[in-house]
Design an enzyme around this catalytic site. Structure first.
Site, short mmCIF file in Angstrom:
data_model
loop_
_atom_site.label_atom_id
_atom_site.label_comp_id
_atom_site.label_asym_id
_atom_site.label_seq_id
_atom_site.Cartn_x
_atom_site.Cartn_y
_atom_site.Cartn_z
CG MET A 1 -1.92 -1.17 1.16
SD MET A 1 -3.45 -0.86 2.06
CE MET A 1 -2.83 -0.58 3.70
CG LEU B 1 7.19 1.45 -0.93
CD1 LEU B 1 7.91 1.25 -2.26
CD2 LEU B 1 6.33 0.24 -0.60
CB VAL C 1 12.70 -5.67 8.44
CG1 VAL C 1 13.97 -4.85 8.63
CG2 VAL C 1 12.82 -6.57 7.22
CB SER D 1 3.30 2.27 6.47
OG SER D 1 3.88 1.42 5.51
N GLY E 1 5.03 -9.78 3.89
CA GLY E 1 5.75 -9.73 5.16
C GLY E 1 5.06 -10.58 6.21
CD GLU E 2 7.55 -15.23 8.18
OE1 GLU E 2 7.69 -16.25 7.50
OE2 GLU E 2 8.16 -15.02 9.25
CD GLU F 1 16.17 -1.35 4.23
OE1 GLU F 1 16.04 -0.20 3.77
OE2 GLU F 1 16.88 -2.22 3.69
N GLY F 2 11.33 -2.74 5.32
CA GLY F 2 10.62 -4.03 5.32
C GLY F 2 10.14 -4.36 3.91
CG HIS F 3 7.11 -2.04 2.03
ND1 HIS F 3 7.01 -0.94 2.85
CD2 HIS F 3 5.90 -2.64 2.05
CE1 HIS F 3 5.79 -0.87 3.34
NE2 HIS F 3 5.09 -1.89 2.88
O1 PAF Z 1 -0.07 -5.59 3.62
C1 PAF Z 1 -0.48 -4.70 2.83
O2 PAF Z 1 0.18 -3.71 2.53
C2 PAF Z 1 -1.88 -4.83 2.25
O3 PAF Z 1 -2.77 -5.38 3.17
C3 PAF Z 1 -1.93 -5.59 0.92
C4 PAF Z 1 -1.50 -7.04 1.08
C5 PAF Z 1 -1.04 -4.90 -0.10
C6 PAF Z 1 -3.36 -5.59 0.37
O4 PAF Z 1 -3.85 -4.29 0.20
#
Ligand code: PAF
Length: 285
Positions: free
Chosen positions: A29, A32, A179, A189, A146-147, A34-36
């Site tokens: 979403m 962003l 992370v 976020s 991510g977990e 470091e985890g992303h």
């Molecule tokens: O984890 C997220 O950022 C959201 O829930 C996802 C998986 C992108 C769905 O909108």
């Protein structure tokens, strides 16, 4: 990096990428961190091309939740992804995702119940629906999540299994370890909403979780450890604890000490108006 907001050009771009080898999707979403980027790097290790989606999905926010204030920073996000060598950024508009007359929702029972599903009715229907759409739009060979959002990952895997999804298959839906900041706080976020004092207090969450896990390992009952965890969070500056539970990592069924399963600790707690979640295994990773 190509940035696309409409479905037809997306399909053409994906077809071109697929001719070069497997395509990975990292759904996000935005906002962003470091985890992303860790998800993106993991995707890169497995696939020839990496596509990232950025879509702030209105359907997964409740009426009193933070959709309006959710951070939106497409230009900064795009620069980060460019630096990571991402091939494709899929950033659909709300109208492209949910055109007039849109009427379908996916609801995954069982794993959606309890934990975040209890405090956020409809949230996981929104997640399952948008992720299914993203999968159908991009048709990736694999996808990375991510977990930190463990229950979300369980819901997505259940959905993929139950609907016989082929792109990606359930076995190609990968979870990537959380992370953490140096003080243990899981990257999110939502951490951006914390003022400096709240940010310092937030480190109490992973600390209290580790204390509870150590207590259970030393023989404490789940109930006693979770009660102590809740007290520690409330003393540490948290305004409320939505839940603190030990459940089976796969089925998400609540577990008592000694019961068969893979116990995992799940917590959601509020600091000011910001809700933080975290989860950790009871056994050493
Ligand atoms: O984890 C997220 O950022 C959201 O829930 C996802 C998986 C992108 C769905 O909108």
């Amino acid at each position: 990096m190509q940035t696309l907001t409409q479905l037809d050009p997306l399909r053409n771009a994906i077809a071109a990428l697929r001719s070069r080898g497997p395509v990975a999707l990292v759904p996000t979403m935005g906002a962003l961190h470091e985890g992303h980027l860790t998800l993106v790097r993991e995707a890169r290790r497995h696939a020839a091309s990496v596509a990232v989606s950025i879509f702030v999905n209105p359907r997964q926010f409740g009426p009193n939740e933070d959709l309006a204030r959710y951070p939106r920073q497409l230009a900064a996000d795009s620069a980060l992804l460019e630096r990571e060598g991402v091939e494709l950024l899929w950033a659909p508009t709300v109208e492209a995702m949910y055109p007039d007359g849109y009427a379908t929702s996916i609801s995954v029972s069982g794993v959606s119940d309890g934990l975040c599903g209890a405090a956020r009715p409809g949230h996981f229907d929104g997640v399952a629906t948008v992720v299914c759409k993203l999968f159908n739009q991009v048709a990736p060979d694999m996808a990375f999540f991510g977990e930190k959002d463990w229950q979300q990952l369980a819901v997505i895997r259940r959905m993929a299994r139950d609907l016989d999804l082929q792109a990606p298959r359930v076995s190609a839906i990968h979870g990537v370890a959380t992370v953490r900041e140096a003080d243990g706080l899981a990257l999110s976020s939502r951490n951006a909403f914390l003022d400096p004092a709240q940010r310092a207090q937030a480190a109490c969450l992973p600390r209290a979780m580790r204390v509870a896990i150590a207590a259970v390992r030393q023989g404490s009952s789940h109930q006693a450890a979770l009660r102590a965890l809740t007290e520690q969070l409330l003393h540490g500056g948290f305004a409320a604890v939505d839940y603190a539970e030990i459940r089976d990592a796969d089925s998400l069924v609540p577990l008592e000490a000694g019961e068969a399963g893979t116990p995992r600790l799940f917590v959601a707690a509020r600091i000011g108006t910001t809700r933080l979640i975290d989860n950790m295994p009871l056994a050493e990773d």
